[in-house]
Design a protein around this motif. Structure first.
Motif, PDB file in Angstrom:
ATOM      1  N   THR A  17     -25.139  49.074   9.015  1.00 24.78           N
ATOM      2  CA  THR A  17     -25.372  48.519   7.681  1.00 24.78           C
ATOM      3  C   THR A  17     -26.057  49.537   6.784  1.00 24.78           C
ATOM      4  OG1 THR A  17     -25.557  46.308   8.642  1.00 24.78           O
ATOM      5  CG2 THR A  17     -26.427  46.594   6.428  1.00 24.78           C
TER       6      THR A  17
ATOM      7  N   LEU B  70     -25.908  52.834   7.027  1.00 29.61           N
ATOM      8  CA  LEU B  70     -24.930  53.874   6.682  1.00 29.61           C
ATOM      9  C   LEU B  70     -23.947  53.388   5.624  1.00 29.61           C
ATOM     10  CD1 LEU B  70     -24.168  55.437  10.181  1.00 29.61           C
ATOM     11  CD2 LEU B  70     -25.390  56.492   8.273  1.00 29.61           C
ATOM     12  N   MET B  71     -23.498  52.153   5.783  1.00 29.22           N
ATOM     13  CA  MET B  71     -22.569  51.579   4.797  1.00 29.22           C
ATOM     14  C   MET B  71     -23.261  51.477   3.420  1.00 29.22           C
ATOM     15  SD  MET B  71     -19.600  50.754   6.219  1.00 29.22           S
ATOM     16  CE  MET B  71     -18.937  49.329   5.393  1.00 29.22           C
TER      17      MET B  71
ATOM     18  N   ALA C 212     -25.713  53.367   2.333  1.00 31.70           N
ATOM     19  CA  ALA C 212     -25.867  54.727   1.799  1.00 31.70           C
ATOM     20  C   ALA C 212     -24.549  55.228   1.227  1.00 31.70           C
ATOM     21  CB  ALA C 212     -26.353  55.658   2.904  1.00 31.70           C
ATOM     22  N   VAL C 213     -23.454  54.957   1.915  1.00 32.39           N
ATOM     23  CA  VAL C 213     -22.142  55.371   1.411  1.00 32.39           C
ATOM     24  C   VAL C 213     -21.837  54.635   0.111  1.00 32.39           C
ATOM     25  CG1 VAL C 213     -19.652  55.235   1.876  1.00 32.39           C
ATOM     26  CG2 VAL C 213     -21.212  56.050   3.649  1.00 32.39           C
ATOM     27  N   TRP C 214     -22.099  53.334   0.067  1.00 32.45           N
ATOM     28  CA  TRP C 214     -21.857  52.542  -1.139  1.00 32.45           C
ATOM     29  C   TRP C 214     -22.687  53.056  -2.318  1.00 32.45           C
ATOM     30  CZ3 TRP C 214     -18.398  49.523  -3.089  1.00 32.45           C
ATOM     31  CH2 TRP C 214     -18.703  48.732  -4.195  1.00 32.45           C
TER      32      TRP C 214
ATOM     33  N   GLY D 280     -23.837  56.070  -2.642  1.00 39.97           N
ATOM     34  CA  GLY D 280     -23.271  57.376  -3.028  1.00 39.97           C
ATOM     35  C   GLY D 280     -22.023  57.211  -3.869  1.00 39.97           C
ATOM     36  N   VAL D 281     -21.209  56.242  -3.514  1.00 35.47           N
ATOM     37  CA  VAL D 281     -19.966  56.005  -4.282  1.00 35.47           C
ATOM     38  C   VAL D 281     -20.316  55.511  -5.692  1.00 35.47           C
ATOM     39  CG1 VAL D 281     -17.945  54.469  -4.413  1.00 35.47           C
ATOM     40  CG2 VAL D 281     -18.525  55.597  -2.261  1.00 35.47           C
ATOM     41  N   LYS D 282     -21.342  54.707  -5.851  1.00 39.98           N
ATOM     42  CA  LYS D 282     -21.714  54.186  -7.171  1.00 39.98           C
ATOM     43  C   LYS D 282     -22.384  55.269  -8.019  1.00 39.98           C
ATOM     44  CE  LYS D 282     -22.548  49.890  -7.897  1.00 39.98           C
ATOM     45  NZ  LYS D 282     -23.255  48.688  -8.189  1.00 39.98           N
TER      46      LYS D 282
END
Length: 99
Positions: free
Chosen positions: A83, A85-86, A88-90, A92-94
């Motif tokens: 969760t 990591l997800m 952090a990726v989200w 980063g995408v935003k």
């Protein structure tokens, strides 16, 4: 002569079988006495068998519950890491399209 040989063989076989049964009974008695002696040296008497059995059953239930708790803890830790990591990726995408 053949009948006598067969009778002798039968008598010898029966005698050997009886001797083996007697030896087995003797061995069983010796083993039982040795086990009782060892258990008595640990302070466990014959009358305590039911209590000891209950103790072992309780220990088994305790061990299984601890193993199950460890399994749930491991799954929770993996879920938390995934969760994070997800997230952090989200994040980063935003942030990237906003630059």
């Amino acid at each position: 002569m053949k009948v006598v040989d067969d009778e002798i063989r039968a008598i010898v076989a029966e005698t050997l079988a009886e001797q083996q049964r007697l030896q087995q009974d003797s061995i069983d008695a010796i083993v039982l006495k040795a086990v009782a002696s060892v258990l008595a040296s640990f302070g466990i008497e014959d009358d305590d068998r039911k209590e000891i059995r209950a103790d072992f059953q309780h220990l088994r239930r305790w061990r299984k519950s601890v193993e199950q708790a460890q399994s749930y803890t491991f799954k929770a830790v993996i879920t938390a890491i995934a969760t994070g990591l997800m997230g952090a990726v989200w994040l980063g995408v935003k942030v990237v399209p906003g630059k």
